[in-house]
Design a protein around this motif. Sequence first.
Motif, PDB file in Angstrom:
ATOM      1  N   LEU A  47       0.824  -1.209   0.000  1.00  0.00           N
ATOM      2  CA  LEU A  47       0.000   0.000   0.000  1.00  0.00           C
ATOM      3  C   LEU A  47       0.859   1.261   0.000  1.00  0.00           C
ATOM      4  CD1 LEU A  47      -2.322  -1.046   2.980  1.00  0.00           C
ATOM      5  CD2 LEU A  47      -2.858  -1.348   0.557  1.00  0.00           C
ATOM      6  N   VAL A  48       0.361   2.305  -0.669  1.00  0.00           N
ATOM      7  CA  VAL A  48       0.835   3.677  -0.420  1.00  0.00           C
ATOM      8  C   VAL A  48      -0.265   4.334   0.393  1.00  0.00           C
ATOM      9  CG1 VAL A  48       1.400   5.907  -1.421  1.00  0.00           C
ATOM     10  CG2 VAL A  48       2.249   3.810  -2.496  1.00  0.00           C
ATOM     11  N   SER A  49       0.009   4.548   1.673  1.00  0.00           N
ATOM     12  CA  SER A  49      -1.011   4.958   2.643  1.00  0.00           C
ATOM     13  C   SER A  49      -0.739   6.382   3.115  1.00  0.00           C
ATOM     14  CB  SER A  49      -0.991   3.994   3.840  1.00  0.00           C
ATOM     15  OG  SER A  49      -1.822   4.461   4.872  1.00  0.00           O
ATOM     16  N   LEU A  50      -1.769   7.224   3.089  1.00  0.00           N
ATOM     17  CA  LEU A  50      -1.675   8.603   3.560  1.00  0.00           C
ATOM     18  C   LEU A  50      -2.560   8.763   4.786  1.00  0.00           C
ATOM     19  CD1 LEU A  50      -1.998  10.316   0.064  1.00  0.00           C
ATOM     20  CD2 LEU A  50       0.112   9.926   1.354  1.00  0.00           C
ATOM     21  N   ILE A  51      -2.005   9.311   5.858  1.00  0.00           N
ATOM     22  CA  ILE A  51      -2.722   9.424   7.123  1.00  0.00           C
ATOM     23  C   ILE A  51      -3.382  10.793   7.200  1.00  0.00           C
ATOM     24  CG2 ILE A  51      -2.566   9.304   9.625  1.00  0.00           C
ATOM     25  CD1 ILE A  51      -2.062   6.675   8.150  1.00  0.00           C
ATOM     26  N   ASP A  52      -4.690  10.797   6.990  1.00  0.00           N
ATOM     27  CA  ASP A  52      -5.481  12.023   7.076  1.00  0.00           C
ATOM     28  C   ASP A  52      -5.915  12.229   8.527  1.00  0.00           C
ATOM     29  OD1 ASP A  52      -6.824  14.273   6.312  1.00  0.00           O
ATOM     30  OD2 ASP A  52      -8.350  13.253   5.113  1.00  0.00           O
ATOM     31  N   ASP A  54      -8.703  11.685  10.171  1.00  0.00           N
ATOM     32  CA  ASP A  54      -9.425  10.615  10.842  1.00  0.00           C
ATOM     33  C   ASP A  54      -9.482   9.324  10.024  1.00  0.00           C
ATOM     34  OD1 ASP A  54     -11.069  11.436   8.841  1.00  0.00           O
ATOM     35  OD2 ASP A  54     -12.745  12.042  10.108  1.00  0.00           O
ATOM     36  N   ARG A  55      -8.596   9.186   9.036  1.00  0.00           N
ATOM     37  CA  ARG A  55      -8.580   7.986   8.210  1.00  0.00           C
ATOM     38  C   ARG A  55      -7.201   7.766   7.632  1.00  0.00           C
ATOM     39  NH1 ARG A  55     -10.717   9.828   2.221  1.00  0.00           N
ATOM     40  NH2 ARG A  55      -9.786  11.910   2.283  1.00  0.00           N
ATOM     41  N   GLN A  56      -6.948   6.551   7.174  1.00  0.00           N
ATOM     42  CA  GLN A  56      -5.811   6.325   6.285  1.00  0.00           C
ATOM     43  C   GLN A  56      -6.396   6.051   4.910  1.00  0.00           C
ATOM     44  OE1 GLN A  56      -3.274   2.966   6.924  1.00  0.00           O
ATOM     45  NE2 GLN A  56      -4.946   1.534   7.334  1.00  0.00           N
ATOM     46  N   TRP A  57      -5.870   6.754   3.917  1.00  0.00           N
ATOM     47  CA  TRP A  57      -6.395   6.670   2.551  1.00  0.00           C
ATOM     48  C   TRP A  57      -5.281   6.154   1.652  1.00  0.00           C
ATOM     49  CZ3 TRP A  57      -5.184   8.886  -2.185  1.00  0.00           C
ATOM     50  CH2 TRP A  57      -6.157   8.719  -3.203  1.00  0.00           C
ATOM     51  N   PHE A  58      -5.621   5.233   0.748  1.00  0.00           N
ATOM     52  CA  PHE A  58      -4.627   4.531  -0.056  1.00  0.00           C
ATOM     53  C   PHE A  58      -4.564   5.132  -1.459  1.00  0.00           C
ATOM     54  CE2 PHE A  58      -6.419   1.004   2.700  1.00  0.00           C
ATOM     55  CZ  PHE A  58      -5.470   1.186   3.693  1.00  0.00           C
ATOM     56  N   GLY A  63      -3.773  -5.928  -3.392  1.00  0.00           N
ATOM     57  CA  GLY A  63      -4.154  -7.031  -2.532  1.00  0.00           C
ATOM     58  C   GLY A  63      -5.143  -6.662  -1.448  1.00  0.00           C
ATOM     59  N   LEU A  64      -5.623  -5.433  -1.449  1.00  0.00           N
ATOM     60  CA  LEU A  64      -6.609  -4.987  -0.464  1.00  0.00           C
ATOM     61  C   LEU A  64      -7.709  -4.240  -1.216  1.00  0.00           C
ATOM     62  CD1 LEU A  64      -6.913  -5.064   2.668  1.00  0.00           C
ATOM     63  CD2 LEU A  64      -6.018  -2.739   2.700  1.00  0.00           C
ATOM     64  N   PRO A  65      -8.960  -4.675  -1.126  1.00  0.00           N
ATOM     65  CA  PRO A  65     -10.002  -4.094  -1.984  1.00  0.00           C
ATOM     66  C   PRO A  65     -10.493  -2.713  -1.561  1.00  0.00           C
ATOM     67  CG  PRO A  65     -10.942  -5.783  -0.574  1.00  0.00           C
ATOM     68  CD  PRO A  65      -9.448  -5.822  -0.337  1.00  0.00           C
ATOM     69  N   VAL A  66     -10.264  -2.278  -0.322  1.00  0.00           N
ATOM     70  CA  VAL A  66     -10.813  -1.004   0.138  1.00  0.00           C
ATOM     71  C   VAL A  66      -9.856   0.143  -0.170  1.00  0.00           C
ATOM     72  CG1 VAL A  66     -12.155  -2.103   1.952  1.00  0.00           C
ATOM     73  CG2 VAL A  66      -9.840  -1.330   2.453  1.00  0.00           C
ATOM     74  N   ARG A  67     -10.407   1.378  -0.224  1.00  0.00           N
ATOM     75  CA  ARG A  67      -9.582   2.573  -0.491  1.00  0.00           C
ATOM     76  C   ARG A  67      -9.183   3.302   0.783  1.00  0.00           C
ATOM     77  NH1 ARG A  67      -9.292   4.870  -5.506  1.00  0.00           N
ATOM     78  NH2 ARG A  67      -7.566   5.962  -4.510  1.00  0.00           N
ATOM     79  N   GLU A  68      -9.821   2.992   1.907  1.00  0.00           N
ATOM     80  CA  GLU A  68      -9.468   3.679   3.147  1.00  0.00           C
ATOM     81  C   GLU A  68      -9.950   2.862   4.338  1.00  0.00           C
ATOM     82  OE1 GLU A  68     -12.918   6.820   4.129  1.00  0.00           O
ATOM     83  OE2 GLU A  68     -11.804   7.300   2.287  1.00  0.00           O
ATOM     84  N   PRO A 107      -8.593  -7.841   6.882  1.00  0.00           N
ATOM     85  CA  PRO A 107      -7.864  -8.849   6.093  1.00  0.00           C
ATOM     86  C   PRO A 107      -6.996  -9.802   6.919  1.00  0.00           C
ATOM     87  CG  PRO A 107      -6.667  -6.796   6.046  1.00  0.00           C
ATOM     88  CD  PRO A 107      -7.912  -6.528   6.862  1.00  0.00           C
ATOM     89  N   GLY A 108      -7.090  -9.732   8.247  1.00  0.00           N
ATOM     90  CA  GLY A 108      -6.328 -10.657   9.083  1.00  0.00           C
ATOM     91  C   GLY A 108      -4.840 -10.376   9.064  1.00  0.00           C
ATOM     92  N   ILE A 109      -4.463  -9.144   9.320  1.00  0.00           N
ATOM     93  CA  ILE A 109      -3.053  -8.754   9.269  1.00  0.00           C
ATOM     94  C   ILE A 109      -2.262  -9.481  10.363  1.00  0.00           C
ATOM     95  CG2 ILE A 109      -1.432  -6.824   9.570  1.00  0.00           C
ATOM     96  CD1 ILE A 109      -3.581  -4.977   8.441  1.00  0.00           C
TER      97      ILE A 109
END
Length: 611
Positions: A47-52, A54-58, A63-68, A107-109
Amino acid sequence: MKASIPANEQDRLAALRRFELLDTPPEDAFDHITRLAAKLLNVPIALVSLIDEDRQWFKSHLGLPVRETAREFAFCAHAIHGNDVFMVADATLDPRFSDNPLVTKDPGIRFYAGAPLRTSDGLNLGTICVIDRIPRPMLTPDEQEALRNLSAMVMMLIEARQAVGYLHPVTGLSNRFRFLKDIDNALTEDGPAPRTAVVVFDMAASDQYATLARSLGHAMADLFEVAAARRIADRLPGRPKLYHLSAARFGCLLPAPDDDALASWLDAATAGLGAPILCQGVPIVTSNGTGAALFPSDGANALELLRAATTAAHQAMEGKAPWCRYDAARDHASQRAFHLLRDLVPAVAATDQFRIVYQPKIDLRSRACVGSEALLRWVHPELGPISPAEFIPLAERTAFVRPITDWVLNATLAQVARWEKSGLRLRTSINLSMLDLEADDFSSRIAALLDRYGVPPDLIDFEVTESALMQDRGKVNRQFQRIRQLGIEFEIDDFGTGQSALSYLKHIPASVVKIDKMFVQALATDRNDQIMVRSTIDLAHELGFRVVAEGIETVEVYDWLRTHGCDIGQGYLMSRPLEAPAFEAWLRAGGFASPQRPNQPALCGADAQSA
């Protein structure tokens, strides 16, 4: 366990928004990096994850279907606290994450490793991270180095992405969007916003730049812009950052100047700025103007300040001054002009804004009414009466002339038709713009309107101003001839106020010359006006023209014109412009020739100005 908030959170969030990545569509460049990370480190999720807030947005998710996901559950929210790779070998054994729903549910990390996305000024925007659903050993030093390198690649991509959006492609200078952001940043620094000056340099008028590109090519226009930028940059005292705002327009930002310092700076910056610019050995000569606007007096934000400085630069160019400070009074006049232009379209369609009034034309010897001039009046729903001297010149700069002319033609011809059917046959003159005559279909439109209303052509004259600029004399001459063939005559209006009066007598097939009121109103006492008017009357008669004088307001002027052979007059002495019913009543009462109507004194003030 929820991650704590970094001490620099507000700065970090501001930087995140500055890069304008949140909620943007996927981009292949980022996806290539996440695929590379997954392959190098042999994981199913990257993932390329950005921490906003109140969320993390990708920005990219493999391999992960969600965007945040919620920030409170984000492993990356922990990773942004450090400067190195953050790793968790088995999340079920880590008290910070063992109860995390991303661990206990999909996703069972189990395994996590994330390298911060760190800006050049030390702010962590998020991470590039790799995740597995099974526990794994910590990354080896080489694997950690690979993840750090991938993080650096992501940050280079982010910064390059921003740079491309904020750079002008010709000069490589920061563009208008960067300028606006930098202005806003300067105004929102900690503490009271400082006094800030926004300066705009216009190195060519828009029509000049368009002509340059059209005649010499876009490559030469690009060279001109590069040379112009270099010239400005070489003259800027203190070397502030220069921005390329648009075609031949540049800008810069000055912190906290007082009035004297700003004036001195502008004097130095504009010295020699207007000299010809050499491009491949060709000297390019253009107009130029520089404008300055100050925060907070001239604008409360970046857009207002840029508009004010651009307005000041335009004022400098118009006034041929090296530079101008923003002038709110002049700007108000420009804004009024814009609003009037904008409101002309609905005015044409409305039924209660435009109207026609008719000013009698008087035979100066018999005092009989021999015709009238149709004059357009506009009552704006908010601003009240608007003088034609204000809105007609504005319309002539745009495409609004045609619908206005069509409205006047329809209204006037309908009225002339009503008069003719009732037995009142008076020639009525209608004012035209030369722009009307440049339309290929103008004469055919006139013929169609005459036929539609059943108006004999000999009841219509067209007045054209000899000070109007003819862009295409051949086309205009053809229209003149076609309209004359219909049986309509022309009058040359405002004679003597243009730059080529005698040439208009030669080229316009008119039968009447109309002397402008500026030469008439003081005629009884002004010796120079008397010489010019007498010469004009004599010349016009020698060439076979009849002569009309407008603006007659006193008996003395009326008598002087009659004595010196002027044929027809109009003005407030005889009658002000009248609505059609009032005009008819005036005629029934005998008009100006009525023995019961004493000679009227001159009018003044608003009534006189509207004639």
